[in-house]
Scaffold this active site. Structure first.
Site, short mmCIF file in Angstrom:
data_model
loop_
_atom_site.label_atom_id
_atom_site.label_comp_id
_atom_site.label_asym_id
_atom_site.label_seq_id
_atom_site.Cartn_x
_atom_site.Cartn_y
_atom_site.Cartn_z
N CYS A 27 0.77 -0.95 0.13
CA CYS A 27 0.11 0.14 0.10
C CYS A 27 0.92 1.28 0.08
CB CYS A 27 -0.93 -0.02 1.22
SG CYS A 27 -0.18 -0.36 2.86
N ALA A 28 0.57 2.20 0.51
CA ALA A 28 1.27 3.41 0.39
C ALA A 28 2.49 3.58 1.21
CB ALA A 28 0.56 4.61 1.08
#
Length: 479
Positions: A27-28
């Site tokens: 993810c981020a």
């Protein structure tokens, strides 16, 4: 090879090799792994890698915090392992095999509401800004609001409600879409279903209650032998979830059993029409009762003579709810409360938790100011925490070293009590960090800023004090 090649090879080995990896994605800021046997992962050695800022297990996934360069690390890990990564949705599906029934329920609920959260946050910020310019008398010796003095800002105030209304009044449309997408039915028909719950043809819930109380006219559909009240479910959460589930079950059942040659006509019609009918006769009214009941249970606790104790306990325990994933169950109740009781009692405490977690990391950096690794990990963690993203702070540092986590818990408990003693209530869920004051009702914004400042001070103070105790593993080693 890129800069993370060596660490990627080491991580693969420490995870138990490629044969122990079911799937992975990122993810981020985090690598997310589904492992066959999580016990094979050498967590301590993984966290000692130079690129790793922490790790934790949640939702059946072993998550490793890398930071903003996680996409580069991901590419190097793909090359080192020879395994292709998959989507986040696929990882979540496979991770559910590691969960019990309650955890699966919470995971599904989280997946329904996760896409909605950005819209809710935007709506909360809009409500907060409208509060400042339209509800607080800031001008002419505290007698007039900005909108009363300046036509431009009055126009801004009214224009912004276009967005606010789309998010909050028509919230059921977003929810039914998200439920249908999650359940792999037809999300576009989910939008249509949601619109039938908030159509301008329908009376609002408040108009219906007023009509009942005053003996006024109630709009109905007249079927001759019986009538159905034309009452909407604007801003309602639980009814929208239940109706979305009902429609999706009907849709998938028909999709499975109806011949393909007539499927395009039969399936949408015979799933949508019965769902809408049941929404306005059984499911909707039942969902409204359940939703209102849950919201009022929260209200009873936070409005009682012991409300400050309830708020303090909630603040103390909320970080533990985050670890277990139970906090996901609160969002639909909070959104329902905003409609049912006119505000959210829990969000002020939730935002204080985020601030406390970030501030505990500030104390951790102060304590370890001569440690370059601590600064490298800690500074980005507390900055993102103050902006509402607490995973790097909570899982990367506070839980790992424990004493900052306990310090943050204590600070949230104390300031949660103070927040309730002065009566702070939020308009909506918003950004859970320093911008959180914008989500509070107008009259509580300034007092809440003071509570946030106190939370920062107490969290740093408690963490500094606890670092001198046996909660700090460094002290245990000395003894």
């Amino acid at each position: 090879m890129a800069g993370f090649a060596n660490d990627a090879k080491k991580m693969l080995e420490l995870l138990g090799g490629k044969e122990n990896i079911v799937s992975f994605t990122h993810c981020a800021t985090r690598m997310r792994f589904v492992l066959k046997d999580q016990k094979q992962a050498d967590v301590k050695a993984i966290e000692e890698l130079s690129c790793v800022k922490g790790s934790f297990t949640q939702g059946g996934q072993f998550q490793i915090i890398i930071g903003n360069k996680v996409s580069t690390f991901y590419d190097d890990f793909v090359e080192a392992s020879g395994i292709e990564g998959v989507s986040k949705a696929e990882v979540k599906t496979e991770a559910k095999g590691n969960l019990n029934l309650l955890q699966r329920l919470l995971a599904n609920l989280a997946e329904v509401f996760a896409p909605i959260i950005p819209a809710i946050i935007v709506g909360g910020l809009i409500l907060g800004f409208r509060n400042i310019i339209g509800d607080i008398a800031l001008l002419e010796n505290g007698t007039k609001t900005i909108t009363a003095v300046y036509p431009f800002w009055n126009g801004v105030y009214n224009f912004l409600w276009l967005i606010g209304e789309a998010i909050f009044t028509f919230l059921p449309v977003i929810i039914t879409y998200s439920v249908c997408k999650k359940m792999n039915s037809d999300p576009v028909l989910g939008i249509v279903l949601g619109i039938t719950l908030v159509s301008p043809q329908l009376m609002s819930a408040s108009d219906y209650v007023q009509a009942v109380a005053t003996g006024g006219d109630i709009k109905t559909w007249d079927f001759g032998a019986f009538h159905i009240n034309m009452v909407g479910y604007q801003s309602q959460v639980i009814p929208a979830i239940l109706v979305g589930i009902l429609f999706s079950v009907l849709y998938k059942f028909l999709k499975k059993h109806v011949p393909e040659m007539i499927s395009m006509i039969v399936v949408p019609f015979f799933s949508l029409v019965p769902a809408v009918l049941l929404a306005h006769t059984v499911i909707g009214p039942f969902g409204r009762v359940i939703g209102d009941g849950l919201a009022k249970i929260i209200q009873v606790g936070f409005d009682s003579s012991f409300s400050w104790i309830v708020s303090g306990i909630y603040g103390l325990l909320y970080p533990l709810m985050v670890i277990t994933g139970l906090h996901h169950a609160m969002l639909p109740i909070d959104l329902q409360a905003a409609e049912t009781v006119g505000g959210i009692y829990t969000f002020p405490v939730v935002a204080l938790n985020n601030i406390a977690q970030a501030s505990a990391v500030v104390a951790f950096v102060i304590i370890n100011r001569r440690n370059a690794k601590a600064k490298e990990v800690g500074v980005p963690a507390f900055i993102s925490g103050y902006l509402g993203v607490t995973e790097p702070a909570m899982f990367g540092i506070n839980l790992k070293y424990l004493y900052p986590f306990v310090g943050a818990m204590l600070a949230t408990g104390v300031t949660g009590m103070i927040s309730r003693l002065i009566g702070v209530i939020a308009n909506s869920v918003g950004v859970g960090g320093l911008p959180a004051f914008l989500s509070m009702k107008a009259q509580y914004m300034l007092p809440y800023i003071g509570v946030m400042a106190l939370c920062i001070v107490l969290s740093i103070l408690f963490t500094l004090l606890l670092s001198k105790t046996s909660l700090n593993s460094e002290n245990r080693k000395k003894n």
